[in-house]
Design a protein around this motif. Structure first.
Motif, PDB file in Angstrom:
ATOM      1  N   SER A 141      52.719 -22.356  38.664  1.00 26.54           N
ATOM      2  CA  SER A 141      53.786 -22.671  37.726  1.00 26.54           C
ATOM      3  C   SER A 141      54.086 -21.486  36.828  1.00 26.54           C
ATOM      4  CB  SER A 141      53.388 -23.893  36.885  1.00 26.54           C
ATOM      5  OG  SER A 141      54.371 -24.187  35.916  1.00 26.54           O
ATOM      6  N   ARG A 142      53.046 -20.841  36.329  1.00 21.52           N
ATOM      7  CA  ARG A 142      53.256 -19.683  35.449  1.00 21.52           C
ATOM      8  C   ARG A 142      53.864 -18.510  36.215  1.00 21.52           C
ATOM      9  NH1 ARG A 142      47.932 -18.449  32.070  1.00 21.52           N
ATOM     10  NH2 ARG A 142      49.353 -16.947  31.094  1.00 21.52           N
ATOM     11  N   SER A 143      53.539 -18.401  37.492  1.00 22.10           N
ATOM     12  CA  SER A 143      54.056 -17.278  38.277  1.00 22.10           C
ATOM     13  C   SER A 143      55.521 -17.443  38.655  1.00 22.10           C
ATOM     14  CB  SER A 143      53.230 -17.107  39.555  1.00 22.10           C
ATOM     15  OG  SER A 143      53.527 -18.132  40.493  1.00 22.10           O
ATOM     16  N   GLU A 144      56.100 -18.611  38.396  1.00 23.50           N
ATOM     17  CA  GLU A 144      57.498 -18.847  38.735  1.00 23.50           C
ATOM     18  C   GLU A 144      58.446 -17.974  37.918  1.00 23.50           C
ATOM     19  OE1 GLU A 144      59.088 -21.063  41.000  1.00 23.50           O
ATOM     20  OE2 GLU A 144      57.079 -21.021  41.867  1.00 23.50           O
ATOM     21  N   THR A 145      58.012 -17.508  36.766  1.00 26.63           N
ATOM     22  CA  THR A 145      58.861 -16.659  35.934  1.00 26.63           C
ATOM     23  C   THR A 145      58.204 -15.291  35.760  1.00 26.63           C
ATOM     24  OG1 THR A 145      57.843 -17.314  33.818  1.00 26.63           O
ATOM     25  CG2 THR A 145      59.646 -18.699  34.663  1.00 26.63           C
ATOM     26  N   SER A 146      59.029 -14.285  35.535  1.00 24.14           N
ATOM     27  CA  SER A 146      58.497 -12.945  35.286  1.00 24.14           C
ATOM     28  C   SER A 146      57.641 -12.933  34.026  1.00 24.14           C
ATOM     29  CB  SER A 146      59.651 -11.947  35.147  1.00 24.14           C
ATOM     30  OG  SER A 146      60.380 -11.850  36.355  1.00 24.14           O
TER      31      SER A 146
ATOM     32  N   VAL B 294      53.160  -3.801  30.390  1.00 21.67           N
ATOM     33  CA  VAL B 294      53.238  -4.675  31.560  1.00 21.67           C
ATOM     34  C   VAL B 294      54.706  -4.940  31.850  1.00 21.67           C
ATOM     35  CG1 VAL B 294      52.619  -6.905  32.546  1.00 21.67           C
ATOM     36  CG2 VAL B 294      51.032  -5.758  30.986  1.00 21.67           C
ATOM     37  N   ILE B 295      55.122  -4.672  33.074  1.00 20.24           N
ATOM     38  CA  ILE B 295      56.511  -4.898  33.479  1.00 20.24           C
ATOM     39  C   ILE B 295      56.512  -5.702  34.774  1.00 20.24           C
ATOM     40  CG2 ILE B 295      58.681  -3.818  34.195  1.00 20.24           C
ATOM     41  CD1 ILE B 295      57.943  -1.444  32.389  1.00 20.24           C
ATOM     42  N   VAL B 296      57.139  -6.865  34.720  1.00 13.18           N
ATOM     43  CA  VAL B 296      57.227  -7.760  35.871  1.00 13.18           C
ATOM     44  C   VAL B 296      58.669  -8.209  36.025  1.00 13.18           C
ATOM     45  CG1 VAL B 296      56.492  -9.951  36.887  1.00 13.18           C
ATOM     46  CG2 VAL B 296      54.854  -8.571  35.592  1.00 13.18           C
ATOM     47  N   GLY B 297      59.204  -8.087  37.237  1.00 12.16           N
ATOM     48  CA  GLY B 297      60.566  -8.565  37.458  1.00 12.16           C
ATOM     49  C   GLY B 297      61.245  -7.839  38.588  1.00 12.16           C
ATOM     50  N   GLY B 298      62.580  -7.906  38.571  1.00 11.61           N
ATOM     51  CA  GLY B 298      63.354  -7.353  39.671  1.00 11.61           C
ATOM     52  C   GLY B 298      63.723  -5.893  39.529  1.00 11.61           C
TER      53      GLY B 298
ATOM     54  N   SER C 138      51.890 -17.782  48.462  1.00 16.79           N
ATOM     55  CA  SER C 138      53.088 -17.098  47.983  1.00 16.79           C
ATOM     56  C   SER C 138      52.829 -16.327  46.702  1.00 16.79           C
ATOM     57  CB  SER C 138      54.226 -18.105  47.753  1.00 16.79           C
ATOM     58  OG  SER C 138      53.872 -19.042  46.759  1.00 16.79           O
ATOM     59  N   LEU C 139      51.793 -16.719  45.955  1.00 20.08           N
ATOM     60  CA  LEU C 139      51.466 -15.987  44.731  1.00 20.08           C
ATOM     61  C   LEU C 139      51.016 -14.561  45.027  1.00 20.08           C
ATOM     62  CD1 LEU C 139      49.430 -18.602  42.666  1.00 20.08           C
ATOM     63  CD2 LEU C 139      51.816 -17.970  42.387  1.00 20.08           C
ATOM     64  N   LEU C 140      50.583 -14.320  46.245  1.00 26.76           N
ATOM     65  CA  LEU C 140      50.000 -13.028  46.584  1.00 26.76           C
ATOM     66  C   LEU C 140      50.974 -12.121  47.338  1.00 26.76           C
ATOM     67  CD1 LEU C 140      46.508 -14.320  47.800  1.00 26.76           C
ATOM     68  CD2 LEU C 140      47.251 -13.778  45.487  1.00 26.76           C
ATOM     69  N   ARG C 141      52.214 -12.567  47.525  1.00 24.23           N
ATOM     70  CA  ARG C 141      53.142 -11.782  48.341  1.00 24.23           C
ATOM     71  C   ARG C 141      53.644 -10.532  47.606  1.00 24.23           C
ATOM     72  NH1 ARG C 141      56.396 -15.987  46.430  1.00 24.23           N
ATOM     73  NH2 ARG C 141      58.437 -15.386  45.602  1.00 24.23           N
ATOM     74  N   HIS C 142      53.532 -10.513  46.285  1.00 23.54           N
ATOM     75  CA  HIS C 142      53.937  -9.351  45.517  1.00 23.54           C
ATOM     76  C   HIS C 142      52.687  -8.589  45.077  1.00 23.54           C
ATOM     77  CE1 HIS C 142      57.987 -10.856  45.532  1.00 23.54           C
ATOM     78  NE2 HIS C 142      57.644 -11.951  44.896  1.00 23.54           N
TER      79      HIS C 142
ATOM     80  N   ASN D  52      59.176  -8.326  41.723  1.00 26.84           N
ATOM     81  CA  ASN D  52      59.429  -9.590  42.405  1.00 26.84           C
ATOM     82  C   ASN D  52      60.915  -9.730  42.705  1.00 26.84           C
ATOM     83  OD1 ASN D  52      60.665 -10.431  40.002  1.00 26.84           O
ATOM     84  ND2 ASN D  52      58.860 -11.551  39.292  1.00 26.84           N
ATOM     85  N   ASP D  53      61.345 -10.923  43.067  1.00 29.29           N
ATOM     86  CA  ASP D  53      62.730 -11.149  43.482  1.00 29.29           C
ATOM     87  C   ASP D  53      63.588 -11.739  42.372  1.00 29.29           C
ATOM     88  OD1 ASP D  53      61.954 -10.333  46.062  1.00 29.29           O
ATOM     89  OD2 ASP D  53      61.277 -12.363  46.537  1.00 29.29           O
ATOM     90  N   SER D  54      63.119 -11.675  41.138  1.00 29.13           N
ATOM     91  CA  SER D  54      63.817 -12.310  40.027  1.00 29.13           C
ATOM     92  C   SER D  54      65.047 -11.516  39.608  1.00 29.13           C
ATOM     93  CB  SER D  54      62.871 -12.457  38.830  1.00 29.13           C
ATOM     94  OG  SER D  54      63.555 -12.972  37.710  1.00 29.13           O
TER      95      SER D  54
END
Length: 423
Positions: free
Chosen positions: A353-358, A194-198, A6-10, A27-29
């Motif tokens: 665990s770290r990938s659980e949040t943006s 770096v931008i990570v999120g929804g 699941s870590l690789l789906r994005h 991601n879906d956040s």
């Protein structure tokens, strides 16, 4: 590797926009984290400006052309419920904000404005030196920080200085120094966003181009690789009861193709409460230490592995004997397969665990890309972890522990008999 698929789906996208490099992961956040990294830290500071990168970090929050006043930037972030902070290291600085997706443009405007248009007002600068000096004293008071800084100074010599600087260099800093340092380094060529999120890609790209397309060119930092020298140092300090024991060895740099071999070796050695060191020192022998661990620090100017432990001063001799016995074992013998399986599982879990949040995902992506990586760092790490063998672990240990070693111990002052309580 199916348990972390699941870590690789994005899919991470890395753009070179000319004025900045940009790493983006959708991601879906409900949240988006935006980070601005500059590939410069304390290690490029010249004599006389030690600590200036860290002071600059503080002063970016003290007002901008759009938001003047020492409290305007934190208030603007709080008004939209954002979490905002920054940090300084030896080889980079980072400024970041986490916001709801709906507030992305406003949050990125706050972050970009403070980074691009700081005022560095003299009155705020003089006030801010006081909490920075407080931070310096707190670190110097802490036995772990104290012995670590003294150890680094001995291990790497005159080329090393603390990130926070010295009391003298902090007091000598000026706003002129800050403007000069920012102009020298905080520009195109050194900046990664770096931008990570929804947030959607078109919104993200529009905001980056709006705020950074005119970013001026900066001077490329020159990192001097520091050479470690074997040494043995013992210091004493009043007001402590524990002894603080440290061993330092050179480690591989971030870009080395066998870095993950060393990471797994380190985890097996002292990376958890199931490590060789912890189980032997704490569980089997029952020595009077709360924990013993090893960790690897990687920076542009230096890389090291540190074994550390707080312990009863009378047990240091036993501790050292056992540490050296375990080091010899991991260098000379093939470890059992279960050690490698446990290390892989633990590291995969930590990555998940770290990938659980943006914010956590952004932090994993940032440094490898900042240092020139063009492949998705997470995918690369997961793949390379699976390829490490038991023989690789032994070779990594032999390489690491054949390098120059520093032994650093902080001991309590001896108790004077006149101060002991009489019967």
């Amino acid at each position: 590797m199916s348990d972390v698929s699941s870590l690789l789906r994005h899919r991470l996208q890395i753009f070179d926009l000319g004025f900045v490099r940009l790493a983006y992961l959708k991601n879906d956040s409900y949240l988006t984290t935006a980070q601005i990294f500059t590939r410069v830290g304390s290690s490029v500071e010249k004599t006389g400006e030690y600590g200036i990168a860290h002071i600059l970090e503080h002063m970016f929050f003290k007002g901008s052309s759009k938001r003047p006043g020492g409290t305007s930037i934190p208030r603007a972030a709080n008004d939209i419920g954002a979490n905002m902070n920054a940090y300084t290291t030896y080889d980079h600085t980072a400024y970041y904000i986490t916001v709801l997706n709906d507030s992305f443009e406003e949050g990125f405007d706050i972050l970009s404005d403070m980074f691009r248009n700081p005022l560095f007002p003299e009155e705020e600068f003089r006030k801010e030196l006081n909490p920075i000096l407080s931070e310096f004293r707190e670190r110097d008071d802490d036995p772990d920080d104290f012995i670590n800084e003294r150890a680094m100074e001995r291990y790497y010599g005159a080329g090393y200085h603390p990130i926070i600087g010295t009391e003298q260099s902090i007091l000598a800093a000026t706003t002129v120094d800050m403007h000069a340092f920012k102009k020298r380094y905080y520009g195109a060529g050194n900046v990664l966003i770096v931008i990570v999120g929804g947030v959607e890609e078109d919104r993200m790209m529009k905001a980056v181009q709006q705020h950074f397309s005119d970013l001026p060119k900066a001077l490329a930092p020159e990192f001097q690789r520091l050479q470690a020298t074997s040494a043995d140092m013992e210091l004493t300090r009043s007001g402590i009861q524990e002894a603080y024991f440290n061993l330092y060895y050179p480690a591989l740099p971030q870009e080395h193709p066998k870095r993950h071999h060393e990471d797994l070796m380190n985890f097996i050695l002292g990376g958890s409460d199931s490590s060789l060191l912890f189980e032997r020192i704490r569980e089997e022998l029952g020595l009077s230490c709360y924990g013993i661990y090893s960790m690897i620090s990687r920076n542009e100017p230096f890389n090291n592995l540190n074994i550390s432990c707080g312990i009863d001063p009378l047990e240091i001799g036993i501790l050292e004997t056992e540490i050296q016995r375990i080091i010899m074992k991991i260098c000379d013998e093939r470890i059992e397969e279960h050690h490698l399986k446990r290390a892989r599982a633990s590291i995969r879990t930590a990555l998940a665990s770290r990938s659980e949040t943006s914010k956590g995902m952004a932090s994993m992506i940032a440094l490898p890309v900042l240092r020139g990586e063009t492949e998705d760092p997470l995918q690369k790490a997961l793949r390379e972890l699976e390829e490490v063998t038991i023989e690789d672990i032994r070779e990594a240990a032999q390489r690491t522990f054949s390098g120059p070693r520093l032994r650093a111990v902080l001991l309590p002052d001896a108790i004077d008999s006149d101060d002991e309580e009489e019967d």
